[in-house]
Design a protein around this motif. Structure first.
Motif, PDB file in Angstrom:
ATOM      1  N   PRO A   1      35.684  48.526  40.123  1.00  0.00           N
ATOM      2  CA  PRO A   1      35.269  48.263  41.503  1.00  0.00           C
ATOM      3  C   PRO A   1      36.472  48.262  42.448  1.00  0.00           C
ATOM      4  N   ASP A   2      36.199  48.418  43.738  1.00  0.00           N
ATOM      5  CA  ASP A   2      37.257  48.259  44.742  1.00  0.00           C
ATOM      6  C   ASP A   2      37.499  46.777  45.032  1.00  0.00           C
ATOM      7  N   ILE A   3      36.425  45.980  44.951  1.00  0.00           N
ATOM      8  CA  ILE A   3      36.503  44.561  45.291  1.00  0.00           C
ATOM      9  C   ILE A   3      35.921  43.749  44.130  1.00  0.00           C
ATOM     10  N   LEU A   4      36.725  42.844  43.593  1.00  0.00           N
ATOM     11  CA  LEU A   4      36.297  41.992  42.487  1.00  0.00           C
ATOM     12  C   LEU A   4      36.094  40.577  43.027  1.00  0.00           C
ATOM     13  N   ILE A   5      34.896  40.026  42.797  1.00  0.00           N
ATOM     14  CA  ILE A   5      34.587  38.670  43.248  1.00  0.00           C
ATOM     15  C   ILE A   5      34.511  37.764  42.029  1.00  0.00           C
TER      16      ILE A   5
ATOM     17  N   ASN B   1      46.550  35.129  34.894  1.00  0.00           N
ATOM     18  CA  ASN B   1      47.481  36.234  34.645  1.00  0.00           C
ATOM     19  C   ASN B   1      46.787  37.582  34.861  1.00  0.00           C
ATOM     20  N   SER B   2      45.525  37.666  34.409  1.00  0.00           N
ATOM     21  CA  SER B   2      44.741  38.889  34.627  1.00  0.00           C
ATOM     22  C   SER B   2      44.603  39.164  36.118  1.00  0.00           C
ATOM     23  N   ILE B   3      44.264  38.107  36.867  1.00  0.00           N
ATOM     24  CA  ILE B   3      44.074  38.243  38.315  1.00  0.00           C
ATOM     25  C   ILE B   3      45.373  38.690  38.976  1.00  0.00           C
ATOM     26  N   ASP B   4      46.481  38.044  38.603  1.00  0.00           N
ATOM     27  CA  ASP B   4      47.779  38.396  39.197  1.00  0.00           C
ATOM     28  C   ASP B   4      48.148  39.844  38.892  1.00  0.00           C
ATOM     29  N   GLY B   5      47.799  40.304  37.684  1.00  0.00           N
ATOM     30  CA  GLY B   5      48.094  41.682  37.298  1.00  0.00           C
ATOM     31  C   GLY B   5      47.273  42.705  38.066  1.00  0.00           C
ATOM     32  N   LEU B   6      46.129  42.284  38.583  1.00  0.00           N
ATOM     33  CA  LEU B   6      45.237  43.200  39.303  1.00  0.00           C
ATOM     34  C   LEU B   6      45.473  43.215  40.806  1.00  0.00           C
ATOM     35  N   LYS B   7      46.272  42.282  41.311  1.00  0.00           N
ATOM     36  CA  LYS B   7      46.413  42.112  42.759  1.00  0.00           C
ATOM     37  C   LYS B   7      46.836  43.387  43.476  1.00  0.00           C
ATOM     38  N   LYS B   8      47.662  44.199  42.849  1.00  0.00           N
ATOM     39  CA  LYS B   8      48.138  45.408  43.518  1.00  0.00           C
ATOM     40  C   LYS B   8      47.129  46.549  43.430  1.00  0.00           C
TER      41      LYS B   8
ATOM     42  N   LYS C   1      43.413  45.966  43.263  1.00  0.00           N
ATOM     43  CA  LYS C   1      42.080  45.637  43.751  1.00  0.00           C
ATOM     44  C   LYS C   1      42.158  44.557  44.829  1.00  0.00           C
ATOM     45  N   THR C   2      41.120  44.517  45.655  1.00  0.00           N
ATOM     46  CA  THR C   2      40.916  43.358  46.511  1.00  0.00           C
ATOM     47  C   THR C   2      40.163  42.342  45.672  1.00  0.00           C
ATOM     48  N   ILE C   3      40.679  41.129  45.596  1.00  0.00           N
ATOM     49  CA  ILE C   3      40.051  40.097  44.771  1.00  0.00           C
ATOM     50  C   ILE C   3      39.691  38.912  45.667  1.00  0.00           C
ATOM     51  N   ILE C   4      38.418  38.536  45.611  1.00  0.00           N
ATOM     52  CA  ILE C   4      37.937  37.364  46.343  1.00  0.00           C
ATOM     53  C   ILE C   4      37.648  36.292  45.306  1.00  0.00           C
TER      54      ILE C   4
END
Length: 199
Positions: A122-126, A144-151, A153-156
Protein backbone atom coordinates in the motif's frame (compact mmCIF):
# COMPACT_ATOMS: atom_id res chain seq x y z
CA UNK A 1 -11.68 11.07 21.21
CA UNK A 2 -12.47 10.00 17.65
CA UNK A 3 -9.16 8.47 16.54
CA UNK A 4 -10.63 5.49 14.70
CA UNK A 5 -13.51 7.61 13.36
CA UNK A 6 -10.95 10.04 11.89
CA UNK A 7 -9.21 7.17 10.11
CA UNK A 8 -12.57 5.88 8.85
CA UNK A 9 -13.18 9.33 7.36
CA UNK A 10 -9.71 9.37 5.74
CA UNK A 11 -10.33 5.99 4.11
CA UNK A 12 -13.76 7.07 2.88
CA UNK A 13 -15.70 4.60 5.06
CA UNK A 14 -17.43 7.47 6.92
CA UNK A 15 -18.43 10.90 5.67
CA UNK A 16 -17.93 13.95 7.89
CA UNK A 17 -21.15 15.47 9.28
CA UNK A 18 -20.00 18.94 8.27
CA UNK A 19 -17.15 20.54 6.40
CA UNK A 20 -15.36 18.81 3.56
CA UNK A 21 -12.41 16.53 2.92
CA UNK A 22 -10.15 16.82 -0.11
CA UNK A 23 -7.09 15.18 -1.62
CA UNK A 24 -4.97 17.63 -3.61
CA UNK A 25 -7.99 19.97 -3.63
CA UNK A 26 -10.27 17.27 -5.10
CA UNK A 27 -13.34 16.70 -2.92
CA UNK A 28 -13.70 13.15 -1.59
CA UNK A 29 -17.16 12.90 -3.21
CA UNK A 30 -15.47 13.20 -6.62
CA UNK A 31 -12.78 10.60 -5.90
CA UNK A 32 -13.35 6.97 -6.97
CA UNK A 33 -13.76 5.13 -3.65
CA UNK A 34 -12.22 1.86 -4.91
CA UNK A 35 -9.18 3.75 -6.17
CA UNK A 36 -8.97 5.63 -2.85
CA UNK A 37 -9.23 2.50 -0.71
CA UNK A 38 -6.62 0.67 -2.78
CA UNK A 39 -4.07 3.15 -1.38
CA UNK A 40 -4.65 2.02 2.22
CA UNK A 41 -3.81 -1.02 4.30
CA UNK A 42 -5.23 -1.24 7.80
CA UNK A 43 -3.95 -3.26 10.79
CA UNK A 44 -6.01 -3.29 13.98
CA UNK A 45 -5.37 -4.67 17.46
CA UNK A 46 -7.63 -7.69 16.78
CA UNK A 47 -6.22 -9.49 13.75
CA UNK A 48 -7.81 -12.36 11.84
CA UNK A 49 -5.56 -15.38 11.43
CA UNK A 50 -6.90 -18.30 9.40
CA UNK A 51 -6.22 -21.97 10.13
CA UNK A 52 -3.96 -22.39 7.12
CA UNK A 53 -0.34 -21.82 6.10
CA UNK A 54 1.51 -18.64 7.05
CA UNK A 55 1.99 -18.01 3.31
CA UNK A 56 -1.77 -18.06 2.67
CA UNK A 57 -2.39 -15.86 5.72
CA UNK A 58 -0.03 -13.28 4.26
CA UNK A 59 -1.00 -13.52 0.58
CA UNK A 60 -4.70 -14.27 1.20
CA UNK A 61 -4.48 -17.01 -1.45
CA UNK A 62 -3.41 -14.64 -4.23
CA UNK A 63 -2.96 -16.41 -7.56
CA UNK A 64 -0.39 -15.55 -10.20
CA UNK A 65 3.28 -15.95 -10.94
CA UNK A 66 4.58 -18.31 -8.21
CA UNK A 67 8.11 -16.87 -8.24
CA UNK A 68 6.87 -13.29 -7.94
CA UNK A 69 4.43 -14.21 -5.15
CA UNK A 70 7.21 -16.02 -3.24
CA UNK A 71 9.47 -12.97 -3.54
CA UNK A 72 6.71 -10.66 -2.29
CA UNK A 73 5.92 -13.06 0.57
CA UNK A 74 9.54 -13.17 1.72
CA UNK A 75 9.95 -9.40 1.45
CA UNK A 76 6.73 -8.70 3.39
CA UNK A 77 7.75 -11.21 6.09
CA UNK A 78 11.23 -9.64 6.31
CA UNK A 79 9.83 -6.10 6.66
CA UNK A 80 7.40 -7.27 9.38
CA UNK A 81 10.25 -9.03 11.26
CA UNK A 82 8.63 -12.45 10.90
CA UNK A 83 12.14 -13.91 10.48
CA UNK A 84 12.41 -13.74 14.27
CA UNK A 85 10.12 -16.78 14.46
CA UNK A 86 10.01 -18.19 10.90
CA UNK A 87 12.72 -19.29 8.51
CA UNK A 88 12.53 -18.12 4.88
CA UNK A 89 11.51 -21.64 3.86
CA UNK A 90 8.63 -21.67 6.37
CA UNK A 91 7.27 -18.35 5.08
CA UNK A 92 7.08 -19.66 1.53
CA UNK A 93 6.16 -23.20 2.52
CA UNK A 94 3.56 -24.84 4.70
CA UNK A 95 4.13 -23.62 8.27
CA UNK A 96 0.64 -23.88 9.76
CA UNK A 97 -0.93 -21.29 12.06
CA UNK A 98 -3.53 -23.43 13.83
CA UNK A 99 -7.05 -22.33 14.73
CA UNK A 100 -7.05 -18.49 15.01
CA UNK A 101 -3.24 -18.59 14.96
CA UNK A 102 -2.95 -20.58 18.22
CA UNK A 103 0.55 -21.80 17.29
CA UNK A 104 1.86 -18.24 17.50
CA UNK A 105 2.05 -15.61 20.24
CA UNK A 106 0.06 -12.36 20.08
CA UNK A 107 3.11 -10.45 18.85
CA UNK A 108 3.82 -13.04 16.17
CA UNK A 109 0.20 -12.98 14.94
CA UNK A 110 0.40 -9.19 14.81
CA UNK A 111 3.55 -9.38 12.67
CA UNK A 112 1.86 -11.86 10.31
CA UNK A 113 -1.02 -9.37 9.98
CA UNK A 114 1.41 -6.52 9.25
CA UNK A 115 3.18 -8.73 6.66
CA UNK A 116 -0.26 -9.38 5.06
CA UNK A 117 -0.82 -5.66 4.59
CA UNK A 118 2.74 -5.06 3.36
CA UNK A 119 2.29 -7.87 0.82
CA UNK A 120 -0.39 -5.66 -0.78
CA UNK A 121 2.25 -2.89 -1.07
CA UNK A 122 0.00 0.00 0.00
CA UNK A 123 0.95 3.67 -0.25
CA UNK A 124 -0.50 4.36 3.21
CA UNK A 125 -0.30 1.93 6.13
CA UNK A 126 -2.66 2.49 9.07
CA UNK A 127 -1.86 0.87 12.42
CA UNK A 128 -4.86 1.26 14.74
CA UNK A 129 -3.68 0.33 18.26
CA UNK A 130 -1.73 -2.44 16.55
CA UNK A 131 0.82 -2.72 19.39
CA UNK A 132 -1.32 -1.97 22.44
CA UNK A 133 -1.79 -5.58 23.59
CA UNK A 134 1.79 -6.68 22.92
CA UNK A 135 4.64 -7.38 25.29
CA UNK A 136 7.60 -4.99 25.24
CA UNK A 137 9.81 -7.22 23.06
CA UNK A 138 7.12 -7.70 20.40
CA UNK A 139 6.30 -3.99 20.45
CA UNK A 140 9.98 -3.15 19.94
CA UNK A 141 10.20 -5.47 16.91
CA UNK A 142 7.09 -3.93 15.38
CA UNK A 143 8.42 -0.43 16.10
CA UNK A 144 11.61 -1.45 14.28
CA UNK A 145 9.45 -2.59 11.36
CA UNK A 146 7.66 0.77 11.35
CA UNK A 147 10.93 2.71 11.51
CA UNK A 148 12.29 0.65 8.60
CA UNK A 149 9.25 1.51 6.48
CA UNK A 150 9.20 5.26 7.16
CA UNK A 151 11.13 6.15 4.01
CA UNK A 152 8.94 3.92 1.83
CA UNK A 153 5.38 4.49 3.04
CA UNK A 154 3.13 7.00 4.72
CA UNK A 155 2.30 5.44 8.08
CA UNK A 156 -0.58 6.58 10.28
CA UNK A 157 -0.31 5.22 13.82
CA UNK A 158 -3.10 5.36 16.38
CA UNK A 159 -1.65 4.64 19.81
CA UNK A 160 -2.00 5.23 23.52
CA UNK A 161 1.49 3.91 24.25
CA UNK A 162 3.86 6.85 23.69
CA UNK A 163 6.84 4.59 22.92
CA UNK A 164 5.00 3.51 19.74
CA UNK A 165 4.89 7.04 18.33
CA UNK A 166 8.16 8.48 19.67
CA UNK A 167 9.85 8.35 16.25
CA UNK A 168 6.87 9.74 14.34
CA UNK A 169 7.49 12.78 12.15
CA UNK A 170 4.34 14.48 13.39
CA UNK A 171 1.89 13.83 16.23
CA UNK A 172 -1.74 14.89 16.64
CA UNK A 173 -3.25 14.69 20.13
CA UNK A 174 -7.04 14.31 20.08
CA UNK A 175 -9.49 15.17 22.83
CA UNK A 176 -13.29 15.04 22.64
CA UNK A 177 -13.31 14.88 18.85
CA UNK A 178 -10.87 17.75 18.29
CA UNK A 179 -7.15 18.14 17.62
CA UNK A 180 -5.94 19.70 20.87
CA UNK A 181 -2.18 19.67 20.17
CA UNK A 182 0.11 18.85 17.30
CA UNK A 183 3.81 18.88 16.53
CA UNK A 184 6.86 16.64 16.71
CA UNK A 185 7.57 14.54 19.81
CA UNK A 186 10.36 16.94 20.84
CA UNK A 187 8.16 20.03 20.35
CA UNK A 188 5.24 18.62 22.35
CA UNK A 189 7.37 17.30 25.21
CA UNK A 190 8.90 20.78 25.70
CA UNK A 191 5.52 22.42 26.41
CA UNK A 192 5.25 22.28 30.21
CA UNK A 193 1.45 22.28 30.40
CA UNK A 194 0.78 20.15 27.31
CA UNK A 195 -1.64 17.26 27.49
CA UNK A 196 0.97 15.22 25.61
CA UNK A 197 3.62 15.85 28.25
CA UNK A 198 1.19 14.90 31.02
CA UNK A 199 0.53 11.59 29.27
Amino acid sequence: AGKSALVDILTGILKPNSGSLAIDEIDYDEVDKNSLRSLFSYVTQDVAIFDDSVANNISLWEQGDEVEIQQRLKEAARLAHCSEFLSEDEVGDEARTGDRGVKFSGGQRQRIAIARELFRNPDILILDEATSALDTTSELLIRNSIDGLKKEKTIIIIAHRLSTIKNSDYIYVLGQGKVVEHGSYDQLIQITESKFRKM
